[in-house]
Design a protein around this motif. Structure first.
Motif, PDB file in Angstrom:
ATOM      1  N   LEU A 201       6.489  15.386  -2.981  1.00 45.25           N
ATOM      2  CA  LEU A 201       5.548  14.386  -2.489  1.00 45.25           C
ATOM      3  C   LEU A 201       6.289  13.316  -1.696  1.00 45.25           C
ATOM      4  O   LEU A 201       7.354  12.856  -2.102  1.00 45.25           O
ATOM      5  N   ALA A 202       5.715  12.934  -0.570  1.00 43.40           N
ATOM      6  CA  ALA A 202       6.264  11.843   0.242  1.00 43.40           C
ATOM      7  C   ALA A 202       5.436  10.595  -0.014  1.00 43.40           C
ATOM      8  O   ALA A 202       4.233  10.581   0.237  1.00 43.40           O
ATOM      9  N   LEU A 203       6.082   9.555  -0.540  1.00 44.61           N
ATOM     10  CA  LEU A 203       5.414   8.295  -0.852  1.00 44.61           C
ATOM     11  C   LEU A 203       5.850   7.249   0.170  1.00 44.61           C
ATOM     12  O   LEU A 203       7.029   6.888   0.226  1.00 44.61           O
ATOM     13  N   THR A 204       4.904   6.777   0.975  1.00 42.24           N
ATOM     14  CA  THR A 204       5.197   5.811   2.030  1.00 42.24           C
ATOM     15  C   THR A 204       4.642   4.449   1.648  1.00 42.24           C
ATOM     16  O   THR A 204       3.451   4.318   1.359  1.00 42.24           O
ATOM     17  N   ALA A 205       5.532   3.439   1.629  1.00 46.04           N
ATOM     18  CA  ALA A 205       5.146   2.070   1.281  1.00 46.04           C
ATOM     19  C   ALA A 205       5.003   1.244   2.552  1.00 46.04           C
ATOM     20  O   ALA A 205       5.886   1.267   3.409  1.00 46.04           O
TER      21      ALA A 205
ATOM     22  N   LEU B 278       5.025  -2.360  -9.234  1.00 41.26           N
ATOM     23  CA  LEU B 278       4.722  -1.033  -9.749  1.00 41.26           C
ATOM     24  C   LEU B 278       3.315  -0.605  -9.357  1.00 41.26           C
ATOM     25  O   LEU B 278       2.440  -1.439  -9.127  1.00 41.26           O
ATOM     26  N   SER B 279       3.095   0.696  -9.312  1.00 45.22           N
ATOM     27  CA  SER B 279       1.781   1.225  -8.957  1.00 45.22           C
ATOM     28  C   SER B 279       1.511   2.491  -9.757  1.00 45.22           C
ATOM     29  O   SER B 279       2.407   3.083 -10.356  1.00 45.22           O
TER      30      SER B 279
ATOM     31  N   SER C 100      -2.512   3.924  -3.499  1.00 43.36           N
ATOM     32  CA  SER C 100      -2.463   2.934  -4.566  1.00 43.36           C
ATOM     33  C   SER C 100      -1.840   1.653  -4.022  1.00 43.36           C
ATOM     34  O   SER C 100      -1.332   1.631  -2.894  1.00 43.36           O
ATOM     35  N   THR C 101      -1.857   0.585  -4.829  1.00 47.77           N
ATOM     36  CA  THR C 101      -1.309  -0.714  -4.422  1.00 47.77           C
ATOM     37  C   THR C 101      -0.424  -1.252  -5.534  1.00 47.77           C
ATOM     38  O   THR C 101      -0.779  -1.164  -6.718  1.00 47.77           O
ATOM     39  N   SER C 102       0.724  -1.808  -5.156  1.00 49.22           N
ATOM     40  CA  SER C 102       1.664  -2.315  -6.158  1.00 49.22           C
ATOM     41  C   SER C 102       1.152  -3.596  -6.798  1.00 49.22           C
ATOM     42  O   SER C 102       0.490  -4.412  -6.166  1.00 49.22           O
TER      43      SER C 102
ATOM     44  N   GLU D  95       0.846  -1.200   0.000  1.00 52.52           N
ATOM     45  CA  GLU D  95       0.000   0.000   0.000  1.00 52.52           C
ATOM     46  C   GLU D  95       0.875   1.241   0.000  1.00 52.52           C
ATOM     47  O   GLU D  95       1.766   1.385   0.832  1.00 52.52           O
ATOM     48  N   ILE D  96       0.617   2.134  -0.927  1.00 51.69           N
ATOM     49  CA  ILE D  96       1.419   3.349  -1.069  1.00 51.69           C
ATOM     50  C   ILE D  96       0.534   4.559  -0.790  1.00 51.69           C
ATOM     51  O   ILE D  96      -0.492   4.752  -1.457  1.00 51.69           O
ATOM     52  N   SER D  97       0.931   5.357   0.193  1.00 49.66           N
ATOM     53  CA  SER D  97       0.209   6.582   0.536  1.00 49.66           C
ATOM     54  C   SER D  97       1.006   7.779   0.048  1.00 49.66           C
ATOM     55  O   SER D  97       2.217   7.848   0.259  1.00 49.66           O
ATOM     56  N   VAL D  98       0.316   8.715  -0.605  1.00 49.02           N
ATOM     57  CA  VAL D  98       0.963   9.913  -1.139  1.00 49.02           C
ATOM     58  C   VAL D  98       0.528  11.118  -0.300  1.00 49.02           C
ATOM     59  O   VAL D  98      -0.664  11.361  -0.120  1.00 49.02           O
TER      60      VAL D  98
END
Length: 421
Positions: A219-223, A209-210, A202-204, A184-187
């Protein structure tokens, strides 16, 4: 129609014949409007002997044939010339990958804050309808850094946009460099000391890839995924080329030693301190180290690969011995002894014939701040004969002559066997 006095000429009203795209054919009225042809047939009503109105029917095959022919002719014109004056204007172009310059398929293209959208075809080309004005065109795709292109178009005519370049986004991988699915990726908007508002999620996929939605600025993208440490990277959609040589690796949640994706349990050891001889005071870590329990069984190979994730505290500093030089491997004797320290110096069957490479060496903490945690991963390639071995992370302090085992850090005890025999 329910009145006899309705006639075709009333529909014409006061407009001049030359300004109307119509023709009066008996009781029928033809009108062309935009893309469509309307056929309006007007017949007077006739009363029967009961006093009720009855529609007078009339057969005129020639007029019906003419209507059908005109309608088919209009459809052919539209099919052969879809970008005629009756069509909406379009923006055209091609989307390519930034480094390889190859065309990109299935890139989502939309005009921000509108309903206009499309996708690229196999050759990377696209056609996007628009209404003249000032707007931003957004380009988004799976595994691609999103991009916005501002346009100001005043003419209601087709606009060739040319080539649009998008850069690849690094896939999510584990320490074995395999893609990770279901992350799960939060932007969020990037900030030094806090997390900004959530912008999208989004989800890989199976390739790691997502699809990252466009937002302006840093932007901070947290996986996040169970079994892995959270990992945040900061990107700027205006400088996507900065990601071209980077990787998005998720370290395992547990520190320790791994073999073929299997987590190896730590082993305890006993420490028998060296006794004082005369007036000589031994170092506090001088003595014999004896491993306990049963070893993990590993198959013999030409090259045995282990992955080591050292332990670090969430402090301003880090373990100074969690490095390539702080990794120690000794052969274990039949009584479990793997190393002896005397006068601060180790004695034993130390293994030096191994190769260690850094897989990951970063600080965990995307938004800055003083309290951070070091995260490291080392790949250890061994060429060892059949036997029993102990691996430990060196501990102690800078005043010690050598790093040495520590109870809280433990060690790993494994046995190499040859299954071919």
């Amino acid at each position: 129609f329910h009145k006899e006095n309705i006639v075709t000429t009333q529909i014409k009203k006061s407009k001049k014949r030359e300004n109307q795209a119509c023709a009066k054919l008996g009781g029928e009225f033809w009108e062309k409007s935009g893309r469509d042809i309307f056929v309006i047939t007007v017949y007077p009503l006739k009363k029967d002997n009961t006093g009720r109105s009855k529609m007078k029917t009339r057969q005129n095959s020639s007029k019906v044939s003419l209507a059908i022919c005109l309608l088919l002719f209009q459809m052919v014109l539209m099919a052969c010339n879809p970008l005629s004056s009756w069509s909406e204007p379009v923006i055209t172009g091609i989307v390519t990958e930034g480094l390889k310059k190859s065309p990109l398929e299935n890139v989502n293209i939309r005009i921000l804050n509108s309903g206009f959208k499309t996708k690229t075809g196999k050759n990377g080309h696209f056609k996007l309808p628009f209404v003249p004005g000032n707007f931003n065109i957004i380009f988004e795709g799976t595994g691609l850094v999103p991009k916005a292109v501002p346009l100001s178009l005043t003419s209601k005519s087709n606009y060739p946009m040319g080539e649009i370049t998008l850069y690849q986004f690094p896939p999510l991988i584990d320490m074995y460099r395999n893609p990770i699915e279901g992350v799960e990726i939060s932007v969020q908007q990037a900030s030094y000391d806090s997390q900004g508002a959530l912008l999208s999620k989004s989800t890989s996929n199976s390739k790691g890839l997502s699809l990252i939605e466009y937002s302006k600025g840093d932007l901070a993208l947290t996986a996040k995924k169970s079994g892995y440490k959270n990992r945040t990277i900061v990107i700027n959609t205006e400088r996507p080329q900065e990601l071209s040589n980077s990787q998005w690796l998720l370290p395992p949640e547990k520190p320790g030693l791994y073999y073929r994706t299997t987590y190896l349990k730590k082993a305890d050891f006993n420490f028998i301190k060296k006794k004082m001889v005369g007036m000589m005071i031994p170092a506090y870590y001088d003595g014999t180290y004896i491993v306990n329990g049963e070893p993990e069984v590993l198959e013999a190979k030409d090259v045995l690969t282990l992955y080591w994730v050292p332990e670090h505290g969430a402090t301003l500093g880090e373990n100074p011995f969690a490095s390539k030089g702080g990794t120690f491997i000794y052969k274990v004797s039949s009584d479990g002894t793997f190393v002896i320290y005397d006068d601060g110096v180790s004695k034993g069957a130390k293994i030096d014939t191994f190769k260690i490479n850094t897989v990951y060496n970063e600080v965990d903490g995307a938004f800055g701040g003083l309290v951070q945690q070091k995260v490291q991963i080392y790949q250890i390639d061994l060429r060892l004969p059949v036997g029993q071995y102990a691996l430990f992370q060196g501990g102690g302090n800078s005043l010690d002559r050598e790093p040495h085992p520590e109870k809280e850090l433990g060690c790993w005890y494994f046995k190499i066997v040859d299954n071919k025999k």
